[in-house]
Design a protein around this motif. Structure first.
Motif, short mmCIF file in Angstrom:
data_model
loop_
_atom_site.label_atom_id
_atom_site.label_comp_id
_atom_site.label_asym_id
_atom_site.label_seq_id
_atom_site.Cartn_x
_atom_site.Cartn_y
_atom_site.Cartn_z
N GLN A 140 3.88 0.20 -9.38
CA GLN A 140 3.40 -0.70 -8.59
C GLN A 140 2.10 0.01 -7.93
O GLN A 140 2.18 1.47 -7.81
CB GLN A 140 4.60 -0.58 -7.17
CG GLN A 140 4.08 -1.38 -6.10
CD GLN A 140 5.28 -1.36 -4.96
OE1 GLN A 140 6.16 -0.48 -4.97
NE2 GLN A 140 5.47 -2.58 -4.29
N ALA A 141 1.36 -0.85 -7.45
CA ALA A 141 0.12 -0.31 -6.78
C ALA A 141 -0.11 -1.15 -5.31
O ALA A 141 0.32 -2.42 -5.45
CB ALA A 141 -1.27 -0.72 -7.58
N GLN A 142 -0.64 -0.49 -4.45
CA GLN A 142 -0.77 -1.13 -3.08
C GLN A 142 -2.17 -0.83 -2.81
O GLN A 142 -2.53 0.18 -2.60
CB GLN A 142 0.46 -0.75 -2.24
CG GLN A 142 1.71 -1.00 -2.54
CD GLN A 142 2.70 -0.45 -1.47
OE1 GLN A 142 2.81 0.92 -1.56
NE2 GLN A 142 3.58 -1.15 -1.28
N GLY A 143 -2.98 -1.89 -2.22
CA GLY A 143 -4.20 -1.75 -1.69
C GLY A 143 -5.36 -0.91 -2.50
O GLY A 143 -6.22 -0.22 -1.86
N GLY A 154 -8.72 -4.03 -2.51
CA GLY A 154 -7.35 -4.03 -1.86
C GLY A 154 -6.29 -4.79 -2.77
O GLY A 154 -5.49 -5.39 -2.33
N ASP A 182 -2.89 -5.47 -4.98
CA ASP A 182 -1.47 -4.99 -4.94
C ASP A 182 -1.05 -5.63 -6.43
O ASP A 182 -1.58 -6.40 -6.96
CB ASP A 182 -0.75 -5.88 -3.94
CG ASP A 182 -1.19 -5.43 -2.63
OD1 ASP A 182 -1.43 -4.44 -2.51
OD2 ASP A 182 -0.78 -6.18 -1.77
N PHE A 183 -0.13 -4.81 -6.97
CA PHE A 183 0.49 -5.14 -8.38
C PHE A 183 1.65 -4.52 -8.40
O PHE A 183 2.12 -3.47 -8.05
CB PHE A 183 -0.50 -4.30 -9.22
CG PHE A 183 -0.11 -4.27 -10.97
CD1 PHE A 183 -0.76 -5.37 -11.64
CD2 PHE A 183 0.63 -3.50 -11.31
CE1 PHE A 183 -0.36 -5.39 -12.85
CE2 PHE A 183 1.05 -3.36 -12.73
CZ PHE A 183 0.53 -4.55 -13.47
N GLU A 184 2.53 -5.49 -9.06
CA GLU A 184 3.98 -4.87 -9.54
C GLU A 184 4.51 -5.32 -11.02
O GLU A 184 3.89 -6.38 -11.26
CB GLU A 184 5.04 -5.59 -8.45
CG GLU A 184 4.95 -5.14 -7.11
CD GLU A 184 4.31 -6.04 -6.21
OE1 GLU A 184 4.21 -7.37 -6.54
OE2 GLU A 184 3.75 -5.73 -5.20
N GLY A 239 -5.82 3.46 -1.78
CA GLY A 239 -4.54 2.85 -2.21
C GLY A 239 -3.81 3.66 -3.01
O GLY A 239 -4.01 5.06 -3.15
N HIS A 278 -0.20 -12.32 -13.69
CA HIS A 278 -1.11 -11.87 -12.42
C HIS A 278 -2.21 -12.52 -12.62
O HIS A 278 -3.07 -12.12 -13.41
CB HIS A 278 -0.95 -10.34 -12.43
CG HIS A 278 -1.61 -9.75 -11.51
ND1 HIS A 278 -1.50 -8.93 -10.34
CD2 HIS A 278 -3.20 -9.58 -11.38
CE1 HIS A 278 -2.08 -8.43 -9.66
NE2 HIS A 278 -3.50 -8.56 -10.51
N ARG A 308 -9.33 -9.01 -6.10
CA ARG A 308 -7.79 -9.29 -5.34
C ARG A 308 -6.74 -9.78 -6.33
O ARG A 308 -6.88 -10.35 -7.43
CB ARG A 308 -7.66 -9.70 -4.03
CG ARG A 308 -9.00 -9.24 -3.12
CD ARG A 308 -8.87 -9.79 -1.94
NE ARG A 308 -7.55 -9.63 -1.15
CZ ARG A 308 -7.52 -8.67 -0.23
NH1 ARG A 308 -8.39 -7.72 -0.13
NH2 ARG A 308 -6.31 -8.53 0.52
N ARG A 309 -5.43 -9.72 -5.86
CA ARG A 309 -4.69 -10.67 -6.71
C ARG A 309 -4.45 -11.97 -6.01
O ARG A 309 -4.13 -12.06 -4.97
CB ARG A 309 -3.09 -9.81 -6.35
CG ARG A 309 -1.96 -10.41 -7.28
CD ARG A 309 -0.84 -9.90 -7.20
NE ARG A 309 -0.31 -9.60 -5.83
CZ ARG A 309 0.91 -8.82 -5.76
NH1 ARG A 309 1.49 -8.16 -6.59
NH2 ARG A 309 1.33 -8.84 -4.18
#
Length: 263
Positions: free
Chosen positions: A9-12, A25, A27-29, A62, A222, A228-229
């Motif tokens: 997981q990645a955030q920001g 910024g 995000d990724f899951e 992040g 994704h 960004r996402r």
């Protein structure tokens, strides 16, 4: 197959190169046992995202988590130690070396005892045996592990690179355009291998411009846009044309029907 457990997981995430913001910024899951396709137009930030996840670059802001634990990769070696393997477009294979030697390139096994510790002799037989076992496990049809890689076709070379990643990955395999330079038959051979890697329980990140391949193999998509996402899509519910529209900005994320979004 895919589960709800988040492996990575990645955030920001933010990454700037001077005045250029490559990641803004994002995000990724990534879930266990899934193939997650990452698509985006040129400059969308997908390469910068993958570099951050694989340790090739360090994000400015992040956080990245692996199995829920924060990780801070300073290099691709750090990521490899955590069980993340990456196959880049150039494959990084040594053409003059055998398939077995390529599978253990950079992580050669030494003989036990003084022969290995003092004289640093390689345990070629053990590496050969393990290579045969791993290739058979992934059902890669290679005549001999003692073949030089330069005698293989483009698709077979790609299979060697993917198999090497799968052999040593514990969590994640990242594939950068694995079918880009291949014909139809060899491309399908590589796609089938990627499915087998996924079926072994590994999570796979697939970066690709080939939309038919993405829709054939991905569990989720994704969509990267402007650093960004933009959205995470369900390829079984959304059309290819609508996916491209989201990727290019012709369709706003708010316009995507709820049942086309992946959760």
């Amino acid at each position: 197959m895919a589960s709800n457990r988040i492996v990575m997981q990645a955030q920001g995430l933010v990454k700037r190169y001077g005045q250029v913001t490559a990641l803004d910024g994002v995000d990724f899951e990534l879930r266990a046992g899934e193939i997650l396709a990452v698509i985006g137009d040129n400059g969308a930030g997908k390469s910068s995202l993958i570099k951050a996840l694989s340790g090739a670059t360090i994000p400015d802001e992040g956080q990245i988590r692996l199995d829920g634990e924060p990780v801070h990769f300073k290099s691709p070696i750090d990521a490899r130690r955590k069980g993340i393997e990456t196959v880049y477009q150039d494959l990084a294979v040594a053409p003059a070396m055998t398939i077995a030697e390529n599978l253990f390139l950079g992580r050669e096994l030494r003989r036990p005892g003084l022969a290995g510790s003092l004289f640093r002799r390689l345990d070629k037989q053990r590496m050969l045996d393990i290579s045969i076992e791993r290739m058979n496990d992934l059902k890669v049809g290679i005549r001999s592990m003692n073949q030089a890689v330069e005698t293989l076709s483009g698709g077979q070379r790609q299979c060697v690179a993917v198999a090497r990643a799968a052999a040593f990955a514990e969590h994640v395999v990242i594939l950068d355009e694995p079918t880009a330079a291949l014909g139809v038959k060899e491309g399908n051979m590589v796609l089938e291998l990627i499915r087998r890697v996924r079926d072994k329980g590994l999570a796979v990140i697939l970066i690709s411009h080939n939309m038919p391949h993405v829709f054939e193999i991905a569990d989720r998509i994704h969509v990267a846009r402007l650093g960004r996402r933009a959205a995470v899509l369900n390829p079984k519910r959304i059309s290819m044309s609508d996916t491209v529209a989201v990727m290019t900005g012709a369709m706003a994320p708010e316009q995507i029907p709820a049942d086309c979004l992946a959760h």
